[in-house]
Design a protein around this motif. Sequence first.
Motif, mmCIF file in Angstrom:
data_model
loop_
_atom_site.group_PDB
_atom_site.id
_atom_site.type_symbol
_atom_site.label_atom_id
_atom_site.label_comp_id
_atom_site.label_asym_id
_atom_site.label_seq_id
_atom_site.Cartn_x
_atom_site.Cartn_y
_atom_site.Cartn_z
ATOM 1 N N ARG A 117 2.165 6.345 -7.655
ATOM 2 C CA ARG A 117 3.049 5.658 -6.718
ATOM 3 C C ARG A 117 4.218 6.598 -6.448
ATOM 4 O O ARG A 117 4.772 7.193 -7.365
ATOM 5 C CB ARG A 117 3.583 4.348 -7.305
ATOM 6 N N GLN A 139 -3.044 11.123 -5.529
ATOM 7 C CA GLN A 139 -4.052 10.757 -6.527
ATOM 8 C C GLN A 139 -5.410 11.374 -6.194
ATOM 9 O O GLN A 139 -6.096 11.886 -7.071
ATOM 10 C CB GLN A 139 -4.173 9.240 -6.622
ATOM 11 N N ARG A 140 -5.788 11.342 -4.930
ATOM 12 C CA ARG A 140 -7.083 11.925 -4.527
ATOM 13 C C ARG A 140 -7.096 13.443 -4.689
ATOM 14 O O ARG A 140 -8.132 14.035 -4.948
ATOM 15 C CB ARG A 140 -7.413 11.531 -3.081
ATOM 16 N N ASP A 158 -3.492 6.209 -11.357
ATOM 17 C CA ASP A 158 -2.771 5.719 -10.182
ATOM 18 C C ASP A 158 -1.517 6.559 -9.980
ATOM 19 O O ASP A 158 -0.939 7.067 -10.942
ATOM 20 C CB ASP A 158 -2.379 4.245 -10.366
ATOM 21 N N LEU A 200 0.843 -1.203 0.000
ATOM 22 C CA LEU A 200 0.000 0.000 0.000
ATOM 23 C C LEU A 200 0.875 1.249 0.000
ATOM 24 O O LEU A 200 1.868 1.322 0.721
ATOM 25 C CB LEU A 200 -0.904 -0.017 1.234
ATOM 26 N N ASP A 201 0.512 2.233 -0.804
ATOM 27 C CA ASP A 201 1.257 3.480 -0.916
ATOM 28 C C ASP A 201 0.349 4.642 -0.504
ATOM 29 O O ASP A 201 -0.273 5.296 -1.346
ATOM 30 C CB ASP A 201 1.747 3.659 -2.355
ATOM 31 N N PRO A 202 0.239 4.939 0.796
ATOM 32 C CA PRO A 202 -0.679 5.991 1.234
ATOM 33 C C PRO A 202 -0.307 7.379 0.709
ATOM 34 O O PRO A 202 -1.191 8.195 0.434
ATOM 35 C CB PRO A 202 -0.615 5.932 2.762
ATOM 36 N N GLN A 203 0.979 7.675 0.533
ATOM 37 C CA GLN A 203 1.362 8.984 -0.007
ATOM 38 C C GLN A 203 0.924 9.111 -1.462
ATOM 39 O O GLN A 203 0.418 10.151 -1.884
ATOM 40 C CB GLN A 203 2.869 9.194 0.115
ATOM 41 N N GLY A 204 1.116 8.054 -2.228
ATOM 42 C CA GLY A 204 0.667 8.067 -3.615
ATOM 43 C C GLY A 204 -0.839 8.200 -3.712
ATOM 44 O O GLY A 204 -1.365 8.930 -4.566
ATOM 45 N N GLN A 205 -1.566 7.524 -2.827
ATOM 46 C CA GLN A 205 -3.026 7.616 -2.829
ATOM 47 C C GLN A 205 -3.487 9.035 -2.481
ATOM 48 O O GLN A 205 -4.454 9.533 -3.062
ATOM 49 C CB GLN A 205 -3.623 6.611 -1.848
ATOM 50 N N ALA A 206 -2.814 9.673 -1.534
ATOM 51 C CA ALA A 206 -3.182 11.040 -1.160
ATOM 52 C C ALA A 206 -2.985 11.990 -2.346
ATOM 53 O O ALA A 206 -3.825 12.850 -2.609
ATOM 54 C CB ALA A 206 -2.359 11.504 0.040
#
Length: 83
Positions: free
Chosen positions: A38, A23-24, A36, A15-21
């Motif tokens: 990363r 992206q959002r 996506d 899981l890449d929480p920084q990448g998800q943040a």
Amino acid sequence: MARVVVDVMLKPEILDPQGQAVQRALPRLGFEGIADVRQGKRFELEVEGPVDDAALARINELAETFLANTVIEDFVVRVEEEK
């Protein structure tokens, strides 16, 4: 002097929480169509002397033992062309 680049990224299954943040946040900032994100690390090493097989082997060892946590990260070592 040659430049060797080591790119370190989380393994795809991690899981890449920084990448998800990031992206959002992109659509709110007007950047659409990004499926996506990363996040990783880039290390630039200035190498004295030629970058031969022995030097690359040593840099791979450096990356595996010091720059990357190989339990959760992959890395790629490459020689960057002079500009």
